[in-house]
Design a protein around this motif. Sequence first.
Motif, mmCIF file in Angstrom:
data_model
loop_
_atom_site.group_PDB
_atom_site.id
_atom_site.type_symbol
_atom_site.label_atom_id
_atom_site.label_comp_id
_atom_site.label_asym_id
_atom_site.label_seq_id
_atom_site.Cartn_x
_atom_site.Cartn_y
_atom_site.Cartn_z
ATOM 1 N N LEU A 233 0.828 -1.214 0.000
ATOM 2 C CA LEU A 233 0.000 0.000 0.000
ATOM 3 C C LEU A 233 0.860 1.260 0.000
ATOM 4 N N ALA A 234 1.957 1.236 0.762
ATOM 5 C CA ALA A 234 2.843 2.401 0.842
ATOM 6 C C ALA A 234 3.440 2.743 -0.511
ATOM 7 N N ALA A 235 3.651 1.726 -1.340
ATOM 8 C CA ALA A 235 4.201 1.959 -2.677
ATOM 9 C C ALA A 235 3.291 2.873 -3.494
ATOM 10 N N PHE A 236 1.991 2.795 -3.247
ATOM 11 C CA PHE A 236 1.054 3.682 -3.942
ATOM 12 C C PHE A 236 1.173 5.125 -3.443
ATOM 13 N N GLY A 237 1.639 5.288 -2.187
ATOM 14 C CA GLY A 237 1.747 6.624 -1.605
ATOM 15 C C GLY A 237 3.108 7.244 -1.806
ATOM 16 N N ILE A 238 4.094 6.824 -0.973
ATOM 17 C CA ILE A 238 5.443 7.378 -1.040
ATOM 18 C C ILE A 238 6.079 7.143 -2.407
ATOM 19 N N GLY A 239 5.760 6.001 -3.009
ATOM 20 C CA GLY A 239 6.438 5.647 -4.252
ATOM 21 C C GLY A 239 5.711 6.041 -5.510
ATOM 22 N N ASN A 240 4.492 6.560 -5.384
ATOM 23 C CA ASN A 240 3.727 6.837 -6.591
ATOM 24 C C ASN A 240 2.984 8.179 -6.521
ATOM 25 N N ALA A 241 1.968 8.271 -5.681
ATOM 26 C CA ALA A 241 1.126 9.469 -5.651
ATOM 27 C C ALA A 241 1.922 10.733 -5.350
ATOM 28 N N VAL A 242 2.780 10.677 -4.312
ATOM 29 C CA VAL A 242 3.582 11.850 -3.948
ATOM 30 C C VAL A 242 4.523 12.241 -5.077
ATOM 31 N N GLN A 243 5.157 11.236 -5.661
ATOM 32 C CA GLN A 243 6.137 11.506 -6.721
ATOM 33 C C GLN A 243 5.451 12.090 -7.960
ATOM 34 N N THR A 244 4.359 11.454 -8.390
ATOM 35 C CA THR A 244 3.630 11.937 -9.565
ATOM 36 C C THR A 244 3.088 13.340 -9.325
ATOM 37 N N GLY A 245 2.512 13.560 -8.140
ATOM 38 C CA GLY A 245 1.960 14.866 -7.813
ATOM 39 C C GLY A 245 3.001 15.967 -7.844
ATOM 40 N N ASN A 246 4.201 15.664 -7.357
ATOM 41 C CA ASN A 246 5.261 16.674 -7.344
ATOM 42 C C ASN A 246 5.828 16.935 -8.737
ATOM 43 N N ILE A 247 5.845 15.909 -9.586
ATOM 44 C CA ILE A 247 6.257 16.130 -10.979
ATOM 45 C C ILE A 247 5.305 17.134 -11.625
ATOM 46 N N VAL A 248 4.021 16.877 -11.470
ATOM 47 C CA VAL A 248 2.996 17.753 -12.052
ATOM 48 C C VAL A 248 3.090 19.159 -11.471
ATOM 49 N N ASP A 249 3.270 19.250 -10.151
ATOM 50 C CA ASP A 249 3.336 20.540 -9.474
ATOM 51 C C ASP A 249 4.527 21.369 -9.955
ATOM 52 N N SER A 250 5.703 20.741 -10.048
ATOM 53 C CA SER A 250 6.912 21.467 -10.455
ATOM 54 C C SER A 250 6.852 21.886 -11.920
#
Length: 482
Positions: free
Chosen positions: A166-183
């Motif tokens: 489950l953590a892989a979906f959070g720390i390893g995916n959602a946060v990373q994807t969201g920050n790519i989009v944000d930056s």
Amino acid sequence: MTHSIWDTVATINGAINGVVWGVPFLILIVGTGLYLSIRGGFKQFTRFGYVMKNTLGKMFEKHETRKGEVTPFQAVCTALSATVGTGNIAGITAAITLGGAGSIFWLWVTALIGMFTKYAEVLLSVRFREKNEKGDWVGGPMYYIRNGLGKNWNWLACIFCVFGALAAFGIGNAVQTGNIVDSIANAVNVFGGDTMAHTFHFMGRDVPVVNLILGIIIAIIVAVTLLGGIQRLGRVAERLVPFMAAIFILCSLIVIFANIKYIGVVFGMIFKGAFNPQAVTGGVVGISVKSCITWGVKRGVFSNEAGLGSAPIAHAGSCESNPVKQGLYGIFEVFMDSIVICTMTGLTLLIAAASGGIDITYGVKGGTDLNAMAFGSVLGPKLGALVIAVGIALFALSTILSWGLYGSRCCEYLLGTKSIKIYQVIFVLVTIVACTMDLTLAWDIADTLNGLMAIPNLIGLLGLSGVVVKMTKEHFKSKQLQ
């Protein structure tokens, strides 16, 4: 006022997060590292030269690998690609804005102790690994808990895998994807574009169309790499990690040396703020010593992952047969991730603020736009935004790829090898959904899952501390002159 499904998720997660990241957990994660360090003779300090000689000094040596194996360098790059991610940039910004400059001090403390924690994790992962149905080496906390503590502890291994998957979906995916989009959105705005020009309504939020496009592109890259297995991932990581780290460190040094006369002021803020945050933040309500320590530890753990049990999963695939030798890379990882790269981020922000290049609003969570402004104060607004956009994109993408492996291994342990493809398909789809999420919520969920997956791993480390100490003493006794 209408509430979306994300509001409900945020409420539930907030309640769990407050318990998971309470004082007992902070004591557990730092205390485990300290306990292991004491029993192991603080080898991360007393043998630091030996560690660097046998990691950094040997990274580019050629190794013969068989099917299902990667070289020690590829293993450490795969693990580093997971640890060196948005936590090193956006995570440090959040720590400073919400915990004050002193949070960097507590991040250092966490990292210095965490070096031995990750050393122990990697050592045990190689010591208790096994071959799966495909002939690949598999290992990690679930295997050293079951094979080291005994089959009666398999329930604890399964708990780790549930939270890890489950953590892989959070720390390893959602946060990373969201920050790519944000930056990228910030860079587009700096260059005069408008990412909100075209939007669509999804699950209670107005989402820019460009977010969806970026999510699909990321999903395609992740799918192609993950389907190639650990060896393809290792080859990608060994090329991507050194390049992205070098560029980011170079740009950070340019900003720091351009304002070098303020370096003393910055270190004063860090050390003074560690024990009296409000003296540095101007008395901002809510930033106490407790919050300073909490944010330093949280972002330290999020960034270097020492104690989470994630990196050992990558190291288990190494062709290195000596557990201690591979374990040394765990010390190197934490040093490079937190002591070097996270420090570069923190110093860049604080020195830009000390020089008047940016204003830090304490008590309000800062985003990647603040990092871009810090770089822009010396490099110019457009180049600063571009550096952060490219840096975040590379850092985050590599993290997504590595955590795709971690989550797959956890799922494999629970449901068998045939479940890997199903998990990977879901993982790829999450990268698209993550582009529609509120980034703050993504961070909060990731923090919660990080803490939950760390608990069974830390129990395993404490239970197998005797194995770590015994193997460490035997190795350094026989290798004293090397």
